[in-house]
Enzyme design. Sequence first.
Site, PDB file in Angstrom:
ATOM      1  N   ASP A 287       0.873  -1.168   0.000  1.00 28.00           N
ATOM      2  CA  ASP A 287       0.000   0.000   0.000  1.00 28.00           C
ATOM      3  C   ASP A 287       0.915   1.225   0.000  1.00 28.00           C
ATOM      4  OD1 ASP A 287      -1.399   2.241   0.746  1.00 28.00           O
ATOM      5  OD2 ASP A 287      -2.495   1.300   2.384  1.00 28.00           O
TER       6      ASP A 287
ATOM      7  N   CYS B  19      -8.307   6.715   9.952  1.00 27.35           N
ATOM      8  CA  CYS B  19      -8.698   5.442   9.298  1.00 27.35           C
ATOM      9  C   CYS B  19      -7.695   4.341   9.634  1.00 27.35           C
ATOM     10  CB  CYS B  19      -8.837   5.587   7.787  1.00 27.35           C
ATOM     11  SG  CYS B  19     -10.053   6.786   7.312  1.00 27.35           S
TER      12      CYS B  19
HETATM   13  N1  C6P Z   1      -5.334   8.109   3.981  1.00 27.87           N
HETATM   14  C1  C6P Z   1      -5.298  10.028   5.458  1.00 27.87           C
HETATM   15  O1  C6P Z   1      -5.697  11.129   5.857  1.00 27.87           O
HETATM   16  P1  C6P Z   1      -7.736   6.524  -0.840  1.00 27.87           P
HETATM   17  O2  C6P Z   1      -8.791   7.062   0.084  1.00 27.87           O
HETATM   18  O3  C6P Z   1      -8.209   5.292  -1.560  1.00 27.87           O
HETATM   19  O4  C6P Z   1      -7.139   7.556  -1.729  1.00 27.87           O
HETATM   20  O5  C6P Z   1      -6.503   6.080   0.107  1.00 27.87           O
HETATM   21  C2  C6P Z   1      -6.728   5.189   1.154  1.00 27.87           C
HETATM   22  C3  C6P Z   1      -5.470   5.023   1.953  1.00 27.87           C
HETATM   23  C4  C6P Z   1      -4.826   3.793   1.925  1.00 27.87           C
HETATM   24  N2  C6P Z   1      -3.675   3.607   2.574  1.00 27.87           N
HETATM   25  C5  C6P Z   1      -3.082   4.585   3.274  1.00 27.87           C
HETATM   26  C6  C6P Z   1      -1.782   4.329   3.945  1.00 27.87           C
HETATM   27  C7  C6P Z   1      -3.686   5.842   3.342  1.00 27.87           C
HETATM   28  O6  C6P Z   1      -3.082   6.808   4.023  1.00 27.87           O
HETATM   29  C8  C6P Z   1      -4.916   6.069   2.695  1.00 27.87           C
HETATM   30  C9  C6P Z   1      -5.622   7.377   2.805  1.00 27.87           C
HETATM   31  C10 C6P Z   1      -5.907   9.420   4.209  1.00 27.87           C
HETATM   32  O7  C6P Z   1      -4.410   9.432   6.043  1.00 27.87           O
HETATM   33  C11 C6P Z   1      -7.390   9.436   4.257  1.00 27.87           C
HETATM   34  S1  C6P Z   1      -8.038   8.397   5.528  1.00 27.87           S
END
Ligand code: C6P
Length: 404
Positions: free
Chosen positions: A198, A362
Amino acid sequence: MKFSDIRDAFPILKLQENGQPLVYLDSGATSQKPLKVIEALDHYYREENANVHRGVYGLSERATEAYEGARKKVQHFLNAQSTKEIVFVRGTTEAINLVAQTWGRENLAAGDEVLITEMEHHSNIVPWQLLRDQIGIKLVIVPINDQGEMSLTDYKALLSEKTKLVSVVHMSNALGTINPVKEMTALAHDAGAKVLLDGAQAVPHMAVDVQSLDCDFYAFSAHKMYGPTGIGVLYGKEALLDEMPPYQGGGDMIYSVTFDKTEYNELPYKFEAGTPHIAGGIGLGAAVDFMLEIGLEKIAEYENQLLIEATEKLQQIDGLKIIGQAANKGGVISFVIDGVHPHDMATLMDQDGIAVRASHHCAMPVMQHFDVPATIRASFGVYNNSEDIDRLIGSIKEAVDMLV
Ligand code: C6P
């Protein structure tokens, strides 16, 4: 481009918030967008807008060229072997769900283990729980210590012949920890497991070379690396993607359709059903150009300096505790302050024009580990500077005086 000039490339940084110049310290949630990206989106809609892969007329060919050109830029950015390995998706979340529901459903069975860590974002937990509920896989969690690091000894001990996939965050959004993913990938491969990384937080801050990492899948979102929202990338090794069933069915992902049978399109289109986010792809290409123009090594170095400076200054504030003190960290600082709720602190900081995130980010299991409901998080981008750090510190001190 010099770092002192970079701010000028971001129109939004000229805003005043609550009468104060904006200090944006929430790039971990989403980065601001440089003119280059804004103009690429504008140019597409003004001068190239047409659907891709369909029309034989010039406008559609130009749109296709721009969109596929962006895929090439991403291939180069990640050092992938081929554009077939670059699947455009909505973002990191969709990329991980895609792997779970295609590769996972095809290759995993009841009792097989997927190894993740205690520091994962929900996007790298919930898709595996869904799969667990569907087919009975087992989720194995590598613990973290109180520095916010995972130990390779624990990791090795949990790898076994039952491990079929290691799915791990490259850089934690809640702690800043950078995991030793190259070493972890080699160990996983020795155990016969595939590896998904990720890269949502890693890609904006450092050079990522998927061939050198040798990971099987790499997921990231454009909006955290100066690109638009609604677009991201799943990198997958061609041989693996080739064997995987499609994720969604619809237009563009097919070669031929009869009521009896559908033949799927070649890679990467097999995974891109429906009209894609054309403008988003083009904007992502512009974001790649923006980052490469500055230089990925320079970005990492610059942000590391900001991290060191901010950490030193924050540590001098009474009652402030940094959550996540890994030896190898990226430009994210999570902290809590004795007697202050993170949301109250962030609300007061907003009055000073300072945007930080106060949340569980999250990553609720991380909050559970540290026994806090939430943290305040300052996360850096290429446009931040020492003045931003001083404004952050000043605002925290004022808020502490008011709240404690
Ligand atoms: N973290 C934060 O404020 P998306 O929403 O699909 O673009 O990314 C999801 C995601 C997955 N892995 C990691 C390590 C992340 O940091 C995030 C998104 C944001 O930290 C929104 S919760």
